[in-house]
Design a protein around this motif. Sequence first.
Motif: not given
Length: 299
Positions: A234-246, A255-263
């Motif tokens: 769910k952490v992964i799913e929610y991050a992707l739904n919120a705009g994470a790229l990976g 810890c869990i890391i999300a790469l993103a350009k915005e949001n």
Amino acid sequence: MKTLKIKVPATSANLGAGFDTLGLALNLYNEFIIEESDNIEIQTIPQFPEFENPEKNLFIKVLKTTCEYLGNKFHGAKVKQIINIPVSRGLGSSATAIVAGILAGFYANKKQPTDEEFFEIAYKFEPHPDNLLPAWKGGLITACIENGKTYYSKIPFPKELKAVVVIPDFELSTEKARSVLPENIPLKDAIYNVQRVSLFISALINKEYNLLKIAMNDKLHQPYRKQLIPNFDKVIEYALNAGALGVSLSGAGSCIIALAKENFNKIGSAMVKAFNEKSINAEYKLLEIEEKGSEILVD
Ligand code: HSE
């Protein structure tokens, strides 16, 4: 008397498919402030009583080993450790102590370690280069060991990408996170990861960020480790739904890391929410890549 300050960045290893291979340095730092002394005196900020025990303090152990490696007796040191990197969370806090211990030992002997010397000492304490290398050299690094020698290369990392790291309120030792891994994996899973880690590197170089979601998937460690991380999927799913790229586990977790350009804040809050759903407190940090690596400052 000179005071030496060594500043070492946090690191996020693996980044999904790059298990035991990739590591990224981040702009969050542990600092080691060292003065000469004939005794061992350790102060930790915030206070970690275990780390103030010279027998258990990793920095002191590495410094002693480095001095002996260089043919000198270790007499002692007065050390203040400023610990900003969460401990046992997959952000390379141990690697900071190892890197700082080696650099301090070499500095005291008016030398700089060669790669061979660095790894010979470092691997006595942590056998994986994926945290050690970016903590030392900075940036995104890919590494491998062949016949005992470490080979590595820095990968250009786009400035526009940032890391949103969610830090759940529980520790996970690398030892425990490795104990759940199988001895052998199916060939199809090895192929799956080789394909994705290659895609990850190419996607970064070509700025094809839409590929990162698939490129950060993994079948070598996360499927086994996720049993140790409540609500991982769910952490992964929610991050992707919120705009994470990976999104991936950071190092061995927790810890869990999300790469993103915005949001960024939306992604961080979404990941925190996923942990909260399992009654786990969490916070997030927005971090940038640290290109310089470790720094030695002398007063
Ligand atoms: N690649 C290592 C792991 C990082 O995931 O176990 C922690 O040392």
